[in-house]
Design an enzyme around this catalytic site. Structure first.
Site, mmCIF file in Angstrom:
data_model
loop_
_atom_site.group_PDB
_atom_site.id
_atom_site.type_symbol
_atom_site.label_atom_id
_atom_site.label_comp_id
_atom_site.label_asym_id
_atom_site.label_seq_id
_atom_site.Cartn_x
_atom_site.Cartn_y
_atom_site.Cartn_z
ATOM 1 N N PRO A 32 0.824 -1.222 0.000
ATOM 2 C CA PRO A 32 0.000 0.000 0.000
ATOM 3 C C PRO A 32 0.855 1.268 0.000
ATOM 4 C CG PRO A 32 -0.104 -1.106 2.156
ATOM 5 C CD PRO A 32 0.682 -1.998 1.240
ATOM 6 N N ASP A 33 0.320 2.335 -0.621
ATOM 7 C CA ASP A 33 1.040 3.614 -0.535
ATOM 8 C C ASP A 33 0.574 4.353 0.724
ATOM 9 O OD1 ASP A 33 -1.431 4.615 -1.200
ATOM 10 O OD2 ASP A 33 -0.842 5.466 -3.127
ATOM 11 N N PHE A 34 0.876 5.640 0.815
ATOM 12 C CA PHE A 34 0.560 6.395 2.032
ATOM 13 C C PHE A 34 -0.661 7.297 1.835
ATOM 14 C CE2 PHE A 34 5.019 5.331 1.996
ATOM 15 C CZ PHE A 34 5.211 4.811 3.264
ATOM 16 N N ARG A 35 -0.624 8.092 0.740
ATOM 17 C CA ARG A 35 -1.640 9.128 0.560
ATOM 18 C C ARG A 35 -2.592 8.862 -0.597
ATOM 19 N NH1 ARG A 35 3.201 10.860 1.655
ATOM 20 N NH2 ARG A 35 3.507 11.977 3.616
ATOM 21 N N GLN A 99 11.997 6.755 -2.910
ATOM 22 C CA GLN A 99 11.577 7.005 -1.527
ATOM 23 C C GLN A 99 11.133 5.700 -0.888
ATOM 24 O OE1 GLN A 99 9.038 10.900 -1.563
ATOM 25 N NE2 GLN A 99 9.129 10.158 -3.659
ATOM 26 N N ASN A 100 11.174 4.615 -1.665
ATOM 27 C CA ASN A 100 10.675 3.334 -1.168
ATOM 28 C C ASN A 100 11.765 2.548 -0.449
ATOM 29 O OD1 ASN A 100 8.411 4.172 -2.485
ATOM 30 N ND2 ASN A 100 8.726 2.872 -4.279
ATOM 31 N N ILE A 101 11.320 1.716 0.482
ATOM 32 C CA ILE A 101 12.272 0.938 1.288
ATOM 33 C C ILE A 101 12.185 -0.537 0.933
ATOM 34 C CG2 ILE A 101 12.218 2.576 3.207
ATOM 35 C CD1 ILE A 101 10.334 0.467 4.615
ATOM 36 N N ASP A 102 11.517 -0.849 -0.192
ATOM 37 C CA ASP A 102 11.198 -2.250 -0.485
ATOM 38 C C ASP A 102 12.244 -2.988 -1.328
ATOM 39 O OD1 ASP A 102 10.695 -1.236 -3.108
ATOM 40 O OD2 ASP A 102 8.583 -0.918 -2.629
ATOM 41 N N HIS A 117 15.036 7.178 1.564
ATOM 42 C CA HIS A 117 14.449 6.961 2.887
ATOM 43 C C HIS A 117 14.955 5.673 3.532
ATOM 44 C CE1 HIS A 117 10.914 9.870 1.823
ATOM 45 N NE2 HIS A 117 12.049 10.488 2.027
ATOM 46 N N CYS A 151 22.579 -5.136 24.598
ATOM 47 C CA CYS A 151 22.767 -4.102 25.637
ATOM 48 C C CYS A 151 21.419 -3.656 26.210
ATOM 49 C CB CYS A 151 23.517 -2.894 25.061
ATOM 50 S SG CYS A 151 22.492 -1.753 24.122
ATOM 51 N N GLY A 216 -3.326 11.113 -9.612
ATOM 52 C CA GLY A 216 -3.545 12.210 -8.665
ATOM 53 C C GLY A 216 -2.544 13.324 -8.868
ATOM 54 N N VAL A 232 0.888 3.447 -13.240
ATOM 55 C CA VAL A 232 2.262 3.258 -13.752
ATOM 56 C C VAL A 232 2.448 1.889 -14.400
ATOM 57 C CG1 VAL A 232 3.612 4.862 -12.319
ATOM 58 C CG2 VAL A 232 3.024 2.609 -11.412
HETATM 59 P P1 OAD Z 1 2.403 8.741 -1.410
HETATM 60 O O1 OAD Z 1 1.511 7.694 -0.854
HETATM 61 O O2 OAD Z 1 2.409 10.077 -0.768
HETATM 62 O O3 OAD Z 1 2.084 8.966 -2.950
HETATM 63 C C1 OAD Z 1 1.890 7.896 -3.816
HETATM 64 C C2 OAD Z 1 1.216 8.426 -5.048
HETATM 65 O O4 OAD Z 1 1.163 7.375 -5.996
HETATM 66 C C3 OAD Z 1 -0.215 8.887 -4.808
HETATM 67 O O5 OAD Z 1 -0.420 10.153 -5.428
HETATM 68 C C4 OAD Z 1 -1.065 7.808 -5.488
HETATM 69 O O6 OAD Z 1 -2.283 8.291 -6.004
HETATM 70 C C5 OAD Z 1 -0.120 7.348 -6.570
HETATM 71 N N1 OAD Z 1 -0.352 5.966 -7.010
HETATM 72 C C6 OAD Z 1 -0.701 4.889 -6.275
HETATM 73 N N2 OAD Z 1 -0.741 3.778 -7.029
HETATM 74 C C7 OAD Z 1 -0.418 4.173 -8.297
HETATM 75 C C8 OAD Z 1 -0.301 3.489 -9.544
HETATM 76 N N3 OAD Z 1 -0.525 2.185 -9.656
HETATM 77 N N4 OAD Z 1 0.040 4.225 -10.632
HETATM 78 C C9 OAD Z 1 0.263 5.569 -10.549
HETATM 79 N N5 OAD Z 1 0.166 6.247 -9.402
HETATM 80 C C10 OAD Z 1 -0.174 5.573 -8.284
HETATM 81 O O7 OAD Z 1 3.873 8.087 -1.458
HETATM 82 P P2 OAD Z 1 5.266 8.842 -1.602
HETATM 83 O O8 OAD Z 1 5.164 9.999 -2.510
HETATM 84 O O9 OAD Z 1 6.270 7.794 -1.870
HETATM 85 O O10 OAD Z 1 8.045 8.608 4.123
HETATM 86 O O11 OAD Z 1 5.462 9.357 -0.126
HETATM 87 C C11 OAD Z 1 6.652 9.918 0.289
HETATM 88 C C12 OAD Z 1 6.940 9.558 1.716
HETATM 89 O O12 OAD Z 1 5.803 9.802 2.553
HETATM 90 C C13 OAD Z 1 7.209 8.087 1.967
HETATM 91 O O13 OAD Z 1 8.511 7.686 1.626
HETATM 92 C C14 OAD Z 1 6.968 7.951 3.427
HETATM 93 C C15 OAD Z 1 5.684 8.727 3.515
HETATM 94 O O14 OAD Z 1 5.354 9.267 4.735
HETATM 95 C C16 OAD Z 1 8.313 8.322 5.403
HETATM 96 O O15 OAD Z 1 7.706 7.502 6.030
HETATM 97 C C17 OAD Z 1 9.451 9.103 5.984
#
Ligand code: OAD
Length: 246
Positions: A32-35, A99-102, A117, A151, A216, A232
């Site tokens: 899963p993504d975050f936002r 930005q991914n850790i996977d 990250h 420790c 988005g 993508v």
């Molecule tokens: P986000 O979850 O903020 O953004 C992911 C984006 O990818 C969103 O705009 C989704 O709509 C889009 N998305 C999801 N699936 C998709 C798909 N199949 N094709 C195209 N777009 C898709 O993730 P990041 O931008 O990576 O950091 O977030 C940055 C950082 O925020 C992460 O590394 C993490 C998080 O908090 C930390 O935890 C420090």
């Protein structure tokens, strides 16, 4: 798919491509993504990734995230990762900053990757600083328990939490590559988290182009040469087909 053709045309016209990826490139791999829609922050608070909170109460992080780490560890690359790997093989890609850790870019075959990250591969003790490998701490973490050093200190994976600086070498490499590239390709990131989010601006500032593939909006859409509001994996699968790669 006309868009994949258009994307390849833009890529072919570029001398050097800097790729910036986010959680959206790994959702088709089941992470899963975050936002995004159905993202992690609909269920859990971003506070779970705060270093302040982790230091006060590490069990909060491990209880909520620990069991989820299995999904990340078992995940396989998808067409988006494979397209980026193919572009590197063809000598187009200067660097992938993720930005991914996977670790999925490396799994797909990319060699030139920086992890802005951090990653789950290593960890360290917050008390004595001792380093640990994945094998040393993940078993406890996967059970939702706090892994501890001999420790007695808490072990924290080497991933960047909110309130922590980015690994300086990775950031330096990314800024350098973004500055010399004539094309920045952003894939699957909301560009909501600084400083990773600002990397495309280095390419733009040096006269390069920005192309974004993201479901988005992002704050850089108005400055993009082309924005593809598409999955993508879909555009990448078609691009791979056009390149003759299965
Ligand atoms: P986000 O979850 O903020 O953004 C992911 C984006 O990818 C969103 O705009 C989704 O709509 C889009 N998305 C999801 N699936 C998709 C798909 N199949 N094709 C195209 N777009 C898709 O993730 P990041 O931008 O990576 O950091 O977030 C940055 C950082 O925020 C992460 O590394 C993490 C998080 O908090 C930390 O935890 C420090």
């Amino acid at each position: 798919m006309r868009e994949a053709e258009e994307l390849l045309k833009i890529l072919e016209g570029a001398r050097e491509v800097f790729v910036l990826t986010g959680a959206g490139v790994s959702t088709p791999s089941g992470i899963p993504d975050f936002r995004g829609k159905g993202g992690l922050y609909e269920r859990i608070s971003p506070e779970v990734f705060s270093i302040e909170r982790f230091k006060k109460d590490p069990s909060f992080f491990y209880r909520q995230i620990g069991p989820m780490l299995k999904i990340i560890l078992d995940a396989e690359p998808n067409p988006a990762h494979y397209l980026i790997a193919e572009l590197e093989r063809r000598g187009r890609v200067k660097l992938v900053a993720t930005q991914n850790i996977d670790g999925l870019h490396q799994k797909a075959g990319n060699r030139k990757v920086v992890e802005l990250h951090g990653s789950l591969e290593a960890a360290h003790c917050l008390s004595c600083g001792r380093s640990f490998s994945k094998e040393d701490y993940l078993q406890e973490a996967l059970r939702g328990r706090v892994p501890r050093c001999s420790c007695g200190g808490v072990i924290k994976p080497d991933v960047v939490f909110f309130g922590e600086p980015l690994p300086s070498r990775a950031l330096y490499e990314a800024i350098k590559a973004a500055s010399s590239a004539d094309l920045c390709l952003v894939m699957g990131s909301s560009l909501a988290v600084y400083p990773a989010s600002s990397l495309p601006e280095y390419t733009l500032a040096h006269g390069g182009k920005l192309v974004i593939i993201n479901l988005g909006e992002t704050y850089l859409d108005p400055l993009a040469h082309r924005k593809f509001d598409l999955p993508v994996e879909k555009i990448s699968r078609e691009a791979l087909r056009l390149l003759g790669v299965n």
